[in-house]
Design a protein around this motif. Structure first.
Motif, PDB file in Angstrom:
ATOM      1  N   LYS A   7      70.495   6.129 -57.203  1.00  0.00           N
ATOM      2  CA  LYS A   7      71.288   7.332 -57.478  1.00  0.00           C
ATOM      3  C   LYS A   7      71.800   7.323 -58.911  1.00  0.00           C
ATOM      4  O   LYS A   7      71.781   8.335 -59.600  1.00  0.00           O
ATOM      5  N   ASN A  77      72.241  16.201 -59.828  1.00  0.00           N
ATOM      6  CA  ASN A  77      72.572  14.872 -59.321  1.00  0.00           C
ATOM      7  C   ASN A  77      73.251  14.987 -57.961  1.00  0.00           C
ATOM      8  O   ASN A  77      73.637  16.074 -57.524  1.00  0.00           O
ATOM      9  N   ARG A 104      66.581  11.996 -50.357  1.00  0.00           N
ATOM     10  CA  ARG A 104      67.254  10.858 -49.743  1.00  0.00           C
ATOM     11  C   ARG A 104      66.301  10.152 -48.787  1.00  0.00           C
ATOM     12  O   ARG A 104      65.483  10.780 -48.127  1.00  0.00           O
ATOM     13  N   THR A 108      72.191   8.132 -48.026  1.00  0.00           N
ATOM     14  CA  THR A 108      72.586   8.280 -49.424  1.00  0.00           C
ATOM     15  C   THR A 108      71.712   9.322 -50.103  1.00  0.00           C
ATOM     16  O   THR A 108      70.509   9.135 -50.249  1.00  0.00           O
ATOM     17  N   VAL A 110      70.360  10.977 -53.250  1.00  0.00           N
ATOM     18  CA  VAL A 110      70.160  10.569 -54.640  1.00  0.00           C
ATOM     19  C   VAL A 110      70.288  11.771 -55.572  1.00  0.00           C
ATOM     20  O   VAL A 110      70.883  11.684 -56.641  1.00  0.00           O
TER      21      VAL A 110
END
Length: 123
Positions: A7, A77, A104, A108, A110
């Motif tokens: 990330k 992002n 992802r 999580t 990214v």
């Protein structure tokens, strides 16, 4: 696999390709008026800032349904969650997120690669 590091790298790459200043206004909730118990209650616009870049689709990416020639494709992002129905302001015009397309592998996220469609009219 270290998804926090992935990330971080994705965010650094997005910052690089957006010249480090690619900030866009993201409208999470449009403003307006709701009727509550017969009384008009003003509903404020809720916004946040997302970082990334946008581009026009290439001719070969346009299929007329999922991606139209007037759409924009974004890369943002994963710092702020982007959902379908949110709006993004680009050069003074609003575009609605028709497909958020999170990147992802696990829980999580990214980054996001949303398809953005121009809003015909906004207040």
């Amino acid at each position: 696999m270290n998804y926090a590091e992935i990330k971080r790298l994705a965010s650094a790459g997005i910052a690089f390709f957006s010249d480090g200043d690619g900030e866009f206004k993201c409208i999470i909730q449009a403003g307006g008026v709701d009727i509550v118990g017969g009384v008009e209650v003003e509903k404020p616009e809720i916004t946040t800032t997302i970082k990334g870049l946008v581009r026009s689709p290439r001719v070969r990416e346009v299929d007329g349904e999922t991606i139209r020639v007037t759409d924009k494709l974004g890369v943002f992002n994963g710092d702020v969650e982007i959902l379908n129905g949110y709006m993004v302001e680009i050069d003074g015009e609003r575009y609605v997120v028709t497909e958020a397309r999170p990147i992802r592998q696990t829980s999580t996220t990214v980054a996001y690669r949303p398809i953005l469609r121009r809003v015909a009219v906004h207040g």
